[in-house]
Design a protein around this motif. Structure first.
Motif, PDB file in Angstrom:
ATOM      1  N   ARG A   8       6.678  -1.617   5.781  1.00 26.65           N
ATOM      2  CA  ARG A   8       5.987  -2.529   4.875  1.00 26.65           C
ATOM      3  C   ARG A   8       5.745  -1.863   3.518  1.00 26.65           C
ATOM      4  O   ARG A   8       5.769  -2.494   2.487  1.00 26.65           O
ATOM      5  CB  ARG A   8       4.662  -2.921   5.532  1.00 26.65           C
ATOM      6  CG  ARG A   8       4.120  -4.236   5.069  1.00 26.65           C
ATOM      7  CD  ARG A   8       5.052  -5.360   5.399  1.00 26.65           C
ATOM      8  NE  ARG A   8       5.063  -6.297   4.304  1.00 26.65           N
ATOM      9  CZ  ARG A   8       5.936  -7.269   4.160  1.00 26.65           C
ATOM     10  NH1 ARG A   8       6.871  -7.445   5.051  1.00 26.65           N
ATOM     11  NH2 ARG A   8       5.886  -8.072   3.153  1.00 26.65           N
ATOM     12  N   THR A 331      -0.577  -5.673   8.327  1.00 25.36           N
ATOM     13  CA  THR A 331      -0.650  -6.236   6.975  1.00 25.36           C
ATOM     14  C   THR A 331       0.401  -7.332   6.743  1.00 25.36           C
ATOM     15  O   THR A 331       0.621  -7.745   5.607  1.00 25.36           O
ATOM     16  CB  THR A 331      -0.437  -5.138   5.904  1.00 25.36           C
ATOM     17  OG1 THR A 331       0.776  -4.444   6.216  1.00 25.36           O
ATOM     18  CG2 THR A 331      -1.606  -4.162   5.871  1.00 25.36           C
ATOM     19  N   GLU A 333       2.079 -10.667   6.116  1.00 25.90           N
ATOM     20  CA  GLU A 333       1.534 -11.887   5.495  1.00 25.90           C
ATOM     21  C   GLU A 333       1.898 -13.157   6.262  1.00 25.90           C
ATOM     22  O   GLU A 333       1.280 -14.194   6.083  1.00 25.90           O
ATOM     23  CB  GLU A 333       2.103 -12.028   4.087  1.00 25.90           C
ATOM     24  CG  GLU A 333       1.363 -11.265   3.024  1.00 25.90           C
ATOM     25  CD  GLU A 333       1.942 -11.564   1.656  1.00 25.90           C
ATOM     26  OE1 GLU A 333       1.714 -12.655   1.131  1.00 25.90           O
ATOM     27  OE2 GLU A 333       2.658 -10.682   1.136  1.00 25.90           O
TER      28      GLU A 333
END
Ligand code: AHR
Length: 334
Positions: A8, A331, A333
């Motif tokens: 990421r 994290t 999205e």
């Protein structure tokens, strides 16, 4: 050599935005108003954009719809008219005609299938309404029928999946089954082509291939059929996460362990798929980034302002194995 797995953090470095493949400028570059020579709208400063979405067939599609609805807001200078075509081309054509009748400033859509768009796009052009394609391409020889196409390189996604399979399993005589996306859709055609070219010359063999229409339910049903027909399946290549998740259900119901007895490779990297990868039920996922709203907003504003736009905007995709999926999930999205 193993393909580099980006995390990421690396994605942040690449940036959410797209990499621009400048094949050519839009037909309206150089000051000509978009949409066939007539003046485009937005006289009141608000851009009315009619968007025809494919449907709500997958987690990817839900994330794509959210990105568009979250970006094309009043605060951002848009009035968004949104319609869901329920995966039917005739519904999309009807929606586009309705946007033409309503005299919107811009039409955007993600075509459910590749072919059959020229007549309605010619109607939009004749009405002076510029068209932007998102996510999926149309198969047309007339590139003046749209301003720009924003989306991933689906052939490359299929290749990335196939390259990983070749690297991992060439020499083991693997028998693979393929869960194809919607028949006639650009991602189904292109991912199949990319995957097949990447495994060419290896001993990985596709023994069966059928459409699961990009849905979890149909992915499960088709996989059940494959399992009834073949007792030697080593690997599933699913054109999206949802069909892969459906295949997991079918494999478990047949008393086998997905990710172990039968390896699974998918495309999308939505949260549910990434969780299954982290849990070891999927073995590898190639990303397809659905966050196309910001690029669409930017291109629509430029088109209305008579500015030059790129004809093709290629969205950059990553790939994940179990370790990088675990790292990315907190994290993620979408
Ligand atoms: O066009 C993008 C594809 O459409 C996604 O991979 C799939 O999940 C969706 O339905």
């Amino acid at each position: 050599m193993a393909r580099t797995i980006l995390t990421r953090t690396a994605l942040a470095a690449v940036s959410v935005a797209s990499l621009v493949a400048l094949s050519a400028c839009a037909s309206d570059a150089g000051g000509e108003p978009a949409g066939g020579g007539e003046t485009t709208g937005a006289d009141d400063g608000v851009i009315t954009l009619g968007f025809s979405q494919v449907g709500a067939e997958s987690g990817w599609r839900a994330a794509n719809t959210k990105s568009i609805q979250d970006t094309l807001t009043e605060e951002n200078g848009f009035e968004l008219k949104f319609s869901d075509a329920q995966q039917k081309q005739e519904n999309q054509i009807q929606a586009i005609r309705s946007y033409i009748t309503q005299g919107v400033d811009v039409i955007a859509f993600s075509p459910v299938v590749e072919t059959g768009w020229d007549p309605v796009l010619q109607e939009a052009k004749a009405a002076g309404i510029p068209v932007i394609l998102t996510d999926r391409a149309v198969d047309s020889s007339d590139e003046t029928l749209y301003e720009s196409f924003i989306g991933s390189d689906f052939v490359k996604e299929g290749e990335m999946a196939g390259e990983w399979v070749a690297e991992q399993y060439d020499g083991e005589g693997f028998k693979a089954v393929e869960l194809q996306g919607t028949t006639g859709a650009a991602p189904a055609i292109d991912r199949k082509e990319g995957f097949e070219s990447a495994i060419e010359g290896t001993d990985v063999e596709i023994i069966d291939s059928q459409t699961g229409n990009f849905t979890r339910a149909e992915g499960k049903t088709v996989m059940e059929g494959f399992l009834n027909k073949h007792d030697d399946i080593d690997l599933v290549f699913a054109h999206n996460d949802d069909m892969g998740l459906g295949a997991i259900e079918a494999i478990e119901a047949a008393g086998m362990t997905p990710g172990d007895d039968i390896k699974i490779v998918t495309i999308d990297a939505v949260k549910d798929g990434m969780q299954a990868l982290a849990d070891g039920k999927i073995n590898y996922i190639v990303e397809c980034n659905p966050l196309l709203g910001p690029d669409l907003a930017e291109i629509a504003k430029k088109v209305i302002a008579g500015e030059e736009v790129e004809k093709r905007i290629v969205v950059e995709d990553l790939a994940f194995d179990q370790e990088s999926a675990k790292e990315a999930l907190p994290t993620r999205e979408y």
